[in-house]
Design a protein around this motif. Sequence first.
Motif, PDB file in Angstrom:
ATOM      1  N   LYS A  45       0.843  -1.198   0.000  1.00  0.00           N
ATOM      2  CA  LYS A  45       0.000   0.000   0.000  1.00  0.00           C
ATOM      3  C   LYS A  45       0.879   1.249   0.000  1.00  0.00           C
ATOM      4  CE  LYS A  45      -0.795   0.006   5.006  1.00  0.00           C
ATOM      5  NZ  LYS A  45      -1.815  -0.105   6.046  1.00  0.00           N
ATOM      6  N   THR A  46       0.473   2.202  -0.806  1.00  0.00           N
ATOM      7  CA  THR A  46       1.217   3.447  -0.929  1.00  0.00           C
ATOM      8  C   THR A  46       0.448   4.547  -0.222  1.00  0.00           C
ATOM      9  OG1 THR A  46       2.057   2.714  -3.086  1.00  0.00           O
ATOM     10  CG2 THR A  46       2.287   5.059  -2.550  1.00  0.00           C
ATOM     11  N   MET A  47       1.072   5.132   0.769  1.00  0.00           N
ATOM     12  CA  MET A  47       0.448   6.195   1.558  1.00  0.00           C
ATOM     13  C   MET A  47       1.123   7.522   1.225  1.00  0.00           C
ATOM     14  SD  MET A  47      -0.067   4.177   5.153  1.00  0.00           S
ATOM     15  CE  MET A  47      -1.164   5.411   5.811  1.00  0.00           C
ATOM     16  N   SER A  48       0.324   8.579   1.191  1.00  0.00           N
ATOM     17  CA  SER A  48       0.840   9.900   0.813  1.00  0.00           C
ATOM     18  C   SER A  48       0.799  10.855   2.006  1.00  0.00           C
ATOM     19  CB  SER A  48       0.034  10.454  -0.359  1.00  0.00           C
ATOM     20  OG  SER A  48      -1.349  10.436  -0.083  1.00  0.00           O
ATOM     21  N   GLN A  94      -5.301   9.011  -8.071  1.00  0.00           N
ATOM     22  CA  GLN A  94      -6.479   9.119  -7.214  1.00  0.00           C
ATOM     23  C   GLN A  94      -6.342   8.219  -5.988  1.00  0.00           C
ATOM     24  OE1 GLN A  94     -10.004   7.925  -9.305  1.00  0.00           O
ATOM     25  NE2 GLN A  94      -9.430   9.024 -11.153  1.00  0.00           N
ATOM     26  N   PRO A  95      -6.992   8.602  -4.873  1.00  0.00           N
ATOM     27  CA  PRO A  95      -7.036   7.682  -3.734  1.00  0.00           C
ATOM     28  C   PRO A  95      -7.613   6.332  -4.182  1.00  0.00           C
ATOM     29  CG  PRO A  95      -7.890   9.835  -3.110  1.00  0.00           C
ATOM     30  CD  PRO A  95      -7.694   9.860  -4.605  1.00  0.00           C
ATOM     31  N   GLY A  96      -7.030   5.260  -3.670  1.00  0.00           N
ATOM     32  CA  GLY A  96      -7.430   3.915  -4.076  1.00  0.00           C
ATOM     33  C   GLY A  96      -6.561   3.373  -5.190  1.00  0.00           C
ATOM     34  N   GLY A  97      -5.862   4.263  -5.889  1.00  0.00           N
ATOM     35  CA  GLY A  97      -4.974   3.839  -6.962  1.00  0.00           C
ATOM     36  C   GLY A  97      -3.582   4.434  -6.834  1.00  0.00           C
ATOM     37  N   VAL A  98      -3.307   5.073  -5.694  1.00  0.00           N
ATOM     38  CA  VAL A  98      -1.999   5.694  -5.496  1.00  0.00           C
ATOM     39  C   VAL A  98      -0.929   4.608  -5.533  1.00  0.00           C
ATOM     40  CG1 VAL A  98      -0.529   7.027  -3.927  1.00  0.00           C
ATOM     41  CG2 VAL A  98      -2.948   7.612  -4.172  1.00  0.00           C
ATOM     42  N   CYS A  99       0.096   4.867  -6.313  1.00  0.00           N
ATOM     43  CA  CYS A  99       1.200   3.929  -6.447  1.00  0.00           C
ATOM     44  C   CYS A  99       2.497   4.711  -6.598  1.00  0.00           C
ATOM     45  CB  CYS A  99       0.972   2.994  -7.628  1.00  0.00           C
ATOM     46  SG  CYS A  99       0.926   3.815  -9.238  1.00  0.00           S
ATOM     47  N   PRO A 100       3.641   4.045  -6.453  1.00  0.00           N
ATOM     48  CA  PRO A 100       4.921   4.750  -6.536  1.00  0.00           C
ATOM     49  C   PRO A 100       5.485   4.853  -7.958  1.00  0.00           C
ATOM     50  CG  PRO A 100       5.304   2.507  -5.835  1.00  0.00           C
ATOM     51  CD  PRO A 100       3.801   2.674  -5.972  1.00  0.00           C
ATOM     52  N   ALA A 124      -0.637  -0.957  -6.177  1.00  0.00           N
ATOM     53  CA  ALA A 124      -1.632  -0.493  -7.147  1.00  0.00           C
ATOM     54  C   ALA A 124      -0.921  -0.043  -8.419  1.00  0.00           C
ATOM     55  CB  ALA A 124      -2.442   0.659  -6.554  1.00  0.00           C
ATOM     56  N   ALA A 125      -1.719   0.157  -9.468  1.00  0.00           N
ATOM     57  CA  ALA A 125      -1.165   0.583 -10.764  1.00  0.00           C
ATOM     58  C   ALA A 125      -1.916   1.801 -11.298  1.00  0.00           C
ATOM     59  CB  ALA A 125      -1.219  -0.571 -11.759  1.00  0.00           C
ATOM     60  N   GLY A 126      -2.264   2.723 -10.408  1.00  0.00           N
ATOM     61  CA  GLY A 126      -2.834   3.984 -10.857  1.00  0.00           C
ATOM     62  C   GLY A 126      -4.345   4.080 -10.879  1.00  0.00           C
ATOM     63  N   SER A 127      -5.040   2.998 -10.510  1.00  0.00           N
ATOM     64  CA  SER A 127      -6.498   3.054 -10.437  1.00  0.00           C
ATOM     65  C   SER A 127      -6.959   2.161  -9.291  1.00  0.00           C
ATOM     66  CB  SER A 127      -7.148   2.587 -11.753  1.00  0.00           C
ATOM     67  OG  SER A 127      -7.149   1.172 -11.840  1.00  0.00           O
TER      68      SER A 127
END
Length: 157
Positions: A45-48, A94-100, A124-127
């Motif tokens: 999971k990617t957190m911002s 977008q939230p739910g799709g955040v990735c590095p 995730a992969a952006g979505s």
Amino acid sequence: MSFELVKQYFEEDGMGERVMDLAESSATVEEAALAIGCEPCQIAKTMSFFVDDAPILIVLAGDTKIDNKKYKAQFHQKAKMIPWDQVEEAVGHQPGGVCPFVTKPGIPVYLDESLKRFERVYPAAGSGHSAVDLTVEELEKYSGCEEWIDVGKRSGE
């Protein structure tokens, strides 16, 4: 649009087949694990967060949360998550799709030590309906991470 950019990013390196466009939601750790067929802890999971008003991303294992004391020791300030309605503007996903991957330029990515216990992880992969199947070494390479840090605590610690 973010998913297509992430898919293209991996296709450029011959890794496009690893990017999954899922029929089910992958917006939460639990949903992603069900959609992929893996353990929730394997979801990367990617957190911002904002550090000095600039966005950063931290990737942690799915069963790991931010440990506020460790975070403050690492970044010399309290953890301040980017508000939900500002995430896409701040990082490019977008939230739910955040990735590095394929973020806005200049956003540092940090990988938490909690990921090192796995051979494969699924960020995730952006979505909110996507994931990428990667080894931890591939995650390190493709995320362009600044460094490995220890700011997490597993559930029950």
